[in-house]
Enzyme design. Sequence first.
Site, mmCIF file in Angstrom:
data_model
loop_
_atom_site.group_PDB
_atom_site.id
_atom_site.type_symbol
_atom_site.label_atom_id
_atom_site.label_comp_id
_atom_site.label_asym_id
_atom_site.label_seq_id
_atom_site.Cartn_x
_atom_site.Cartn_y
_atom_site.Cartn_z
ATOM 1 N N GLY A 1 -119.440 23.469 3.993
ATOM 2 C CA GLY A 1 -118.786 24.474 3.167
ATOM 3 C C GLY A 1 -117.729 23.841 2.278
ATOM 4 O O GLY A 1 -117.692 22.625 2.101
ATOM 5 N N ILE A 2 -116.834 24.700 1.711
ATOM 6 C CA ILE A 2 -115.768 24.146 0.863
ATOM 7 C C ILE A 2 -114.648 23.638 1.769
ATOM 8 O O ILE A 2 -113.710 24.358 2.084
ATOM 9 C CB ILE A 2 -115.213 25.209 -0.127
ATOM 10 C CG1 ILE A 2 -116.357 25.820 -0.954
ATOM 11 C CG2 ILE A 2 -114.182 24.556 -1.065
ATOM 12 C CD1 ILE A 2 -115.887 26.745 -2.059
ATOM 13 N N HIS A 3 -114.792 22.391 2.242
ATOM 14 C CA HIS A 3 -113.754 21.834 3.103
ATOM 15 C C HIS A 3 -112.666 21.189 2.236
ATOM 16 O O HIS A 3 -112.723 21.261 1.005
ATOM 17 C CB HIS A 3 -114.348 20.880 4.131
ATOM 18 C CG HIS A 3 -115.230 19.825 3.555
ATOM 19 N ND1 HIS A 3 -116.493 20.090 3.087
ATOM 20 C CD2 HIS A 3 -115.029 18.510 3.383
ATOM 21 C CE1 HIS A 3 -117.026 18.971 2.642
ATOM 22 N NE2 HIS A 3 -116.157 18.002 2.798
ATOM 23 N N ALA A 4 -111.682 20.605 2.897
ATOM 24 C CA ALA A 4 -110.459 20.187 2.196
ATOM 25 C C ALA A 4 -110.724 19.309 0.973
ATOM 26 O O ALA A 4 -110.166 19.526 -0.094
ATOM 27 C CB ALA A 4 -109.530 19.460 3.167
#
Lengths: 86, 551
Positions: free
Chosen positions: A13-16
């Site tokens: 997913g949209i991780h850091a």
Amino acid sequence: MKQFTYEIQDPLGIHARPAGMFAKLAKSFADSTITLTKNDQTVKATQLMKLMSLAVKQGDVITIGVEGGDEAGAADALEKFLKENL
Amino acid sequence: MILIQGKGVSRGVVKGPLYFYQRTDRQIVQRVCEDLEAEKARLADAQQRSIEQLGVLAEKCREEAGDEAAVLFETHAMFVEDDDYVECIMDMLDSEQCNAEYAVQQAGEQFAAMFAAMDDAYMRARSADIRDVTTRIINNLLGIVEGGIDSDVPVILAADDLAPSETLQLDKSKILGFALQGGSGNGHTAILARTMGIPAICGMGDALKPELEGRTAYIDGETGRVILDPDNLTLQTLREKFEKQEQLKALMQTMRGQEDVTLDGRHINVYCNIGSPEDVAAVQANDGQGIGLFRSEFLYLASSDYPTEDEQFEAYKTVAAAMNGKRVIIRTLDIGADKNVGYFDLKKEENPALGVRAIRICLNRPEVFRTQLRALYRASAFGKVAIMFPMITSVWEVKECRRACEAVMKELKAEGIPFNPETEIGIMVETPASVFVAEDLAKLVDFFSVGTNDLTQYTLACDRQCNDLGKFFDPHHPAVLRALKMTADAAHKAGIWVGICGELGADLSLLPTFLAMGIDELSVSPASVLPLRAEIRKSIAQLCTLEALEC
């Protein structure tokens, strides 16, 4: 106002890391307001912490909105980024 | 000229700026602030510095570890400027009229809590990133440098004394030498300095004033002097020493790749003492033939809870594999005495050197011991690992250690995990008791290694941490050397080998004595390998005598 949707492919997913890169890219279009919507929650794409707090996962569909300035150019760049990284 | 006299504990001359070690002592209290604009300016300045530091870190990371890792620091830099985070800090400043440190801490906690409350495990873990960034900003507000050296150039590190866990976190590439107000020649900073091959001076007392911060100084680890603004004569002497030292270093390089053998053909194993996997680079650079003492304490000192079997396994395996079939002797946990670890919850002792330490802790806490032994045996499949037990006094202790090893091997076998069942087992001889019963101990193990620092302490009843003992603390004392001889004789009678892994091993003046005793292995700091090799190669073992043992 220009809008498009994108389905997240990245297993994490949209991780850091990509969130940071995405926010950085959004910031570079200073005259446009760029938003990211998941379900009914909308945040500014430059708000890194809020963006991360959406916890966007693989399979989630997000909507990107661009308003003002170079709408078409910004939308293209953001879409390209999403396709390449997420 | 300013001259400060201390005790030289690691040789060498070096010139550099003095830098005082900063301890993190962060108690953030809320204060009412009159001048809010000034607080905001301080905050902006701290943010700017944080972003710059993160930029440097990201660059360093990009060179060393590639783009992926570097982006994480860039993300941290973005957190520093994040609109919501900054807004939250500003709101706090305006509503509470408080100091910037407090506002940053509160905002950090709020955001960290937000992430910590999320359903997603990955996002929950991000609260650590927020805390990290928050700490960085606060440190910049307070002018604190966390456990490190905020300098672009390498420095002479000054401190009252450094705890083992503090020295572990230091960026060693930034340190030219050590100057300590306290400490002793047997303290851990001194040992670290010798491992690194850089000069160190301890016991300087109050004369080493914090006002000297930033001043260029010379330190001479041989004479134990720190010198500022030297006069011409002194400057000339220092320069000559420095040049000779560099020439000698170059000359020593010719010893690389040579055998450790005397003129009459006696081979000695010259091994290295190391304190962490990072030190393997120094072993290789100095052509050490193996590792005679790998202190496993770093794993315990560097963490805030018991290190897991896997963490330990990785560290041991890294070293075993890097040494590529050369012997790697790993000493089991040796804490207690001067090395304390909070989570072990050790009782405060009047005489910790005579208390529950080292193998005594392991035998009292079989679960801690078992974890380490499992990690060691698992690592034995990846190189030539040997296991060594410290602070042995009795035959029953060794029998119990062996039983623990047998049990672990049985477990691993049942689980189908590879290990080397022939892994050598040895003990440290560092108590007078172990010397007296050495013949019986020798029947139970594959090797002895004499820890001369503790053996001197216990034989002469001299506390190795104590700086005032002076001439009474004499590692050359015939009693210590006779104990060594007894140990060597007992080992050879039983057909096992004997080494020295204490500081005495690198003492070139004693090499003839060691050769006369028939010592098989000397384990020294990496920087001492080549000078020791040069000395061995010009010695004649048959002509060496035991005269140093006479009173």
